[in-house]
Design a protein around this motif. Structure first.
Motif, PDB file in Angstrom:
ATOM      1  N   ALA A  10    -146.398  13.760  -0.825  1.00 43.40           N
ATOM      2  CA  ALA A  10    -145.647  14.317  -2.094  1.00 43.40           C
ATOM      3  C   ALA A  10    -145.330  15.692  -1.764  1.00 43.40           C
ATOM      4  CB  ALA A  10    -146.738  14.223  -3.486  1.00 43.40           C
ATOM      5  N   ASN A  11    -145.329  16.228  -0.393  1.00 43.40           N
ATOM      6  CA  ASN A  11    -145.382  17.488  -0.113  1.00 43.40           C
ATOM      7  C   ASN A  11    -143.798  18.021  -0.279  1.00 43.40           C
ATOM      8  OD1 ASN A  11    -146.744  19.415   1.092  1.00 43.40           O
ATOM      9  ND2 ASN A  11    -146.244  19.228   3.172  1.00 43.40           N
ATOM     10  N   ARG A  12    -142.833  17.166  -0.017  1.00 43.95           N
ATOM     11  CA  ARG A  12    -141.535  17.717   0.078  1.00 43.95           C
ATOM     12  C   ARG A  12    -140.726  16.298  -0.105  1.00 43.95           C
ATOM     13  NH1 ARG A  12    -140.282  16.830   5.947  1.00 43.95           N
ATOM     14  NH2 ARG A  12    -142.105  16.507   6.817  1.00 43.95           N
ATOM     15  N   ALA A  33    -150.774  14.650  -0.310  1.00 42.45           N
ATOM     16  CA  ALA A  33    -150.184  15.280   0.819  1.00 42.45           C
ATOM     17  C   ALA A  33    -151.049  15.626   1.651  1.00 42.45           C
ATOM     18  CB  ALA A  33    -149.243  16.575   0.080  1.00 42.45           C
ATOM     19  N   ARG A  34    -150.494  15.770   3.097  1.00 44.96           N
ATOM     20  CA  ARG A  34    -151.158  16.641   4.132  1.00 44.96           C
ATOM     21  C   ARG A  34    -151.419  18.261   3.804  1.00 44.96           C
ATOM     22  NH1 ARG A  34    -148.457  14.490   9.631  1.00 44.96           N
ATOM     23  NH2 ARG A  34    -146.768  15.401   8.662  1.00 44.96           N
ATOM     24  N   LYS A  35    -152.033  18.855   4.652  1.00 46.22           N
ATOM     25  CA  LYS A  35    -152.362  20.108   4.362  1.00 46.22           C
ATOM     26  C   LYS A  35    -151.075  20.890   4.470  1.00 46.22           C
ATOM     27  CE  LYS A  35    -157.037  21.136   5.638  1.00 46.22           C
ATOM     28  NZ  LYS A  35    -157.908  20.975   6.940  1.00 46.22           N
ATOM     29  N   LEU A  56    -154.298  14.018   1.670  1.00 45.14           N
ATOM     30  CA  LEU A  56    -154.329  12.593   2.347  1.00 45.14           C
ATOM     31  C   LEU A  56    -153.521  12.788   3.690  1.00 45.14           C
ATOM     32  CD1 LEU A  56    -154.018   9.417   0.020  1.00 45.14           C
ATOM     33  CD2 LEU A  56    -152.779   9.775   2.219  1.00 45.14           C
ATOM     34  N   ASP A  57    -153.896  12.320   4.537  1.00 48.15           N
ATOM     35  CA  ASP A  57    -153.089  11.964   5.681  1.00 48.15           C
ATOM     36  C   ASP A  57    -152.952  10.607   5.929  1.00 48.15           C
ATOM     37  OD1 ASP A  57    -152.189  11.348   8.337  1.00 48.15           O
ATOM     38  OD2 ASP A  57    -152.830  13.347   9.068  1.00 48.15           O
ATOM     39  N   VAL A  58    -151.945   9.570   5.803  1.00 47.61           N
ATOM     40  CA  VAL A  58    -151.910   8.319   5.825  1.00 47.61           C
ATOM     41  C   VAL A  58    -152.527   7.731   7.332  1.00 47.61           C
ATOM     42  CG1 VAL A  58    -150.020   8.433   4.049  1.00 47.61           C
ATOM     43  CG2 VAL A  58    -149.492   7.961   6.582  1.00 47.61           C
ATOM     44  N   ASN A  83    -146.378   4.452  -2.322  1.00 46.23           N
ATOM     45  CA  ASN A  83    -146.659   4.416  -0.772  1.00 46.23           C
ATOM     46  C   ASN A  83    -145.175   5.074  -0.515  1.00 46.23           C
ATOM     47  OD1 ASN A  83    -148.936   3.976   0.463  1.00 46.23           O
ATOM     48  ND2 ASN A  83    -148.712   1.860   0.233  1.00 46.23           N
ATOM     49  N   ASN A  84    -145.189   6.463  -0.447  1.00 41.13           N
ATOM     50  CA  ASN A  84    -143.751   6.996   0.020  1.00 41.13           C
ATOM     51  C   ASN A  84    -143.888   7.886   1.236  1.00 41.13           C
ATOM     52  OD1 ASN A  84    -141.238   8.985  -0.687  1.00 41.13           O
ATOM     53  ND2 ASN A  84    -142.931  10.141  -0.285  1.00 41.13           N
ATOM     54  N   ALA A  85    -145.129   8.119   1.827  1.00 45.06           N
ATOM     55  CA  ALA A  85    -145.207   9.103   3.048  1.00 45.06           C
ATOM     56  C   ALA A  85    -144.531   8.001   4.274  1.00 45.06           C
ATOM     57  CB  ALA A  85    -146.551   9.508   3.300  1.00 45.06           C
ATOM     58  N   ALA A 105    -145.319   3.838  18.443  1.00 46.75           N
ATOM     59  CA  ALA A 105    -146.658   3.862  18.033  1.00 46.75           C
ATOM     60  C   ALA A 105    -147.024   4.608  16.763  1.00 46.75           C
ATOM     61  CB  ALA A 105    -147.778   3.990  19.036  1.00 46.75           C
ATOM     62  N   ARG A 106    -146.663   5.994  16.882  1.00 42.80           N
ATOM     63  CA  ARG A 106    -146.959   6.952  15.781  1.00 42.80           C
ATOM     64  C   ARG A 106    -146.070   6.622  14.533  1.00 42.80           C
ATOM     65  NH1 ARG A 106    -149.710  10.842  13.517  1.00 42.80           N
ATOM     66  NH2 ARG A 106    -148.642  12.297  12.511  1.00 42.80           N
ATOM     67  N   THR A 107    -144.811   6.124  14.722  1.00 45.25           N
ATOM     68  CA  THR A 107    -143.870   5.710  13.510  1.00 45.25           C
ATOM     69  C   THR A 107    -144.712   4.417  12.877  1.00 45.25           C
ATOM     70  OG1 THR A 107    -141.925   6.508  14.752  1.00 45.25           O
ATOM     71  CG2 THR A 107    -141.752   4.979  12.889  1.00 45.25           C
ATOM     72  N   VAL A 137    -142.137   2.699  -0.577  1.00 46.46           N
ATOM     73  CA  VAL A 137    -140.813   2.873  -0.409  1.00 46.46           C
ATOM     74  C   VAL A 137    -140.574   2.456   1.023  1.00 46.46           C
ATOM     75  CG1 VAL A 137    -139.084   5.081  -0.146  1.00 46.46           C
ATOM     76  CG2 VAL A 137    -141.295   4.835  -2.089  1.00 46.46           C
ATOM     77  N   SER A 138    -139.411   1.701   1.082  1.00 44.82           N
ATOM     78  CA  SER A 138    -139.066   1.220   2.334  1.00 44.82           C
ATOM     79  C   SER A 138    -137.591   1.788   2.526  1.00 44.82           C
ATOM     80  CB  SER A 138    -139.078  -0.457   2.174  1.00 44.82           C
ATOM     81  OG  SER A 138    -138.533  -0.978   3.144  1.00 44.82           O
ATOM     82  N   SER A 139    -136.891   1.012   3.172  1.00 45.62           N
ATOM     83  CA  SER A 139    -135.248   1.315   3.674  1.00 45.62           C
ATOM     84  C   SER A 139    -134.617   0.184   3.805  1.00 45.62           C
ATOM     85  CB  SER A 139    -135.298   2.416   4.912  1.00 45.62           C
ATOM     86  OG  SER A 139    -134.151   2.543   5.142  1.00 45.62           O
ATOM     87  N   GLU A 140    -133.318   0.382   3.617  1.00 42.41           N
ATOM     88  CA  GLU A 140    -132.385  -0.847   4.161  1.00 42.41           C
ATOM     89  C   GLU A 140    -132.449  -0.787   5.675  1.00 42.41           C
ATOM     90  OE1 GLU A 140    -129.574   0.073   6.056  1.00 42.41           O
ATOM     91  OE2 GLU A 140    -129.909   2.186   5.899  1.00 42.41           O
ATOM     92  N   SER A 158    -140.697  -0.550  11.855  1.00 40.11           N
ATOM     93  CA  SER A 158    -141.928  -0.196  10.826  1.00 40.11           C
ATOM     94  C   SER A 158    -141.737  -0.398   9.514  1.00 40.11           C
ATOM     95  CB  SER A 158    -142.163   1.317  11.121  1.00 40.11           C
ATOM     96  OG  SER A 158    -141.095   2.208  10.457  1.00 40.11           O
ATOM     97  N   LYS A 159    -140.390  -0.359   8.980  1.00 34.79           N
ATOM     98  CA  LYS A 159    -139.905  -0.727   7.471  1.00 34.79           C
ATOM     99  C   LYS A 159    -139.955  -2.140   7.641  1.00 34.79           C
ATOM    100  CE  LYS A 159    -139.519   3.392   5.747  1.00 34.79           C
ATOM    101  NZ  LYS A 159    -140.469   3.951   4.842  1.00 34.79           N
ATOM    102  N   ALA A 160    -139.477  -2.960   8.507  1.00 30.60           N
ATOM    103  CA  ALA A 160    -139.653  -4.522   8.250  1.00 30.60           C
ATOM    104  C   ALA A 160    -141.010  -4.534   8.152  1.00 30.60           C
ATOM    105  CB  ALA A 160    -138.907  -5.000   9.245  1.00 30.60           C
TER     106      ALA A 160
END
Ligand code: NDP
Length: 232
Positions: A10-12, A33-35, A56-58, A83-85, A105-107, A137-140, A158-160
């Motif tokens: 929710a940060n930005r 949101a993270r800090k 919250l850091d996911v 779930n938007n982050a 891996a991070r993604t 919240v995914s993506s095409e 990652s979105k799949a």
């Protein structure tokens, strides 16, 4: 009854726009949101009685569980979980020869496993909600049926994977929680860039209206921001 909503990231960007749109429409919003708040600070100031900032850091289970406890102190249940982050790595557009596996891996950790951590922690509160709704919240970019890219492996994969989580949660929660994935469209955020076609605030206003409706006017398991179905 006032709808109780949690938004991650929710940060930005879209998460902040969605938080403001939910508050404008009278919902009680837990803005996770993270800090280091940016856009969210102004929203917290504008809607002090409706919006609560939650750290919250996911990628950090302890942080997700602490966030759940902080929300539970203020509300007995949640009606809408978003779930938007998410992230796109700095090397997302590299060709196959030079992709960075640490970024891959991070993604995955943020975009696919993060929402699973959030779901695990908040599901009991969501099950206790009134006509509960769970949106990833995914993506095409995560649609295998519409895949056209020849790179961006980490983000698309990652979105799949997130969409698969949506499908499994829909099975698990059938008849109890309305679960779906949503592609918000190409928006002018840090992620979408300045050339994107959509204003995140306009998208958020329409999406918030849909998500606060009871029942939510969305029939397909994977939709765009207007509710039109997308192929997995
Ligand atoms: P932004 O990059 O503008 O914002 C991403 C948000 O996610 C930020 O608030 C960021 O927080 C947060 N975030 C990143 N990592 C973490 C983490 N580990 N824990 C908690 N929060 C985190 O993205 P958008 O607003 O554009 O995207 C929102 C959603 O829409 C995403 O799921 C994205 O994949 C999706 N989407 C976006 C499109 C677009 O065109 N913009 C197109 C299709 C889908 P922080 O400020 O702390 O970094």
């Amino acid at each position: 009854m006032t709808r109780r909503v949690l938004v991650t990231g929710a940060n930005r960007g879209f998460g902040a726009a969605l938080t403001a749109a939910f508050a404008r429409q009278g919902a009680q919003v837990f803005a996770a949101a993270r800090k280091g708040h940016t856009t969210l600070d102004a929203i917290l100031e504008r809607y002090p009685s409706l919006v609560t900032g939650i750290e919250l850091d996911v990628t950090d289970l302890a942080s997700v569980e602490a966030a759940r406890d902080a929300v539970a102190e203020r509300a007995p249940a949640l009606d809408v979980l978003v779930n938007n982050a998410a992230m796109r790595s700095p090397t997302v557009s590299e060709p196959i020869e030079s992709i960075d596996f640490a970024d891959v891996a991070r993604t995955f950790d943020v975009n696919a496993i993060g929402p699973l951590r959030v779901a695990q922690a908040f599901l009991p509160m969501l099950r206790a909600g009134d006509s509960p709704v769970f949106v990833n919240v995914s993506s095409e970019a995560g649609s295998i049926g519409q895949c056209w890219r020849d790179r961006e492996f980490d983000y698309c994969m990652s979105k799949a994977a997130l969409n698969m989580a949506t499908a499994i949660f829909a099975n698990l929660l059938r008849g109890k929680v309305h679960v779906f994935s949503m592609h918000p469209g190409w928006m002018r955020t840090d992620m979408g860039g300045p050339r994107a076609s959509l204003d995140p605030e306009e998208v958020a206003e329409g999406v918030a209206t849909k998500l606060l409706a009871v029942p939510v006017p969305i029939a397909a398991p994977f939709v765009d921001h207007e509710g039109h179905p997308l192929p997995w």
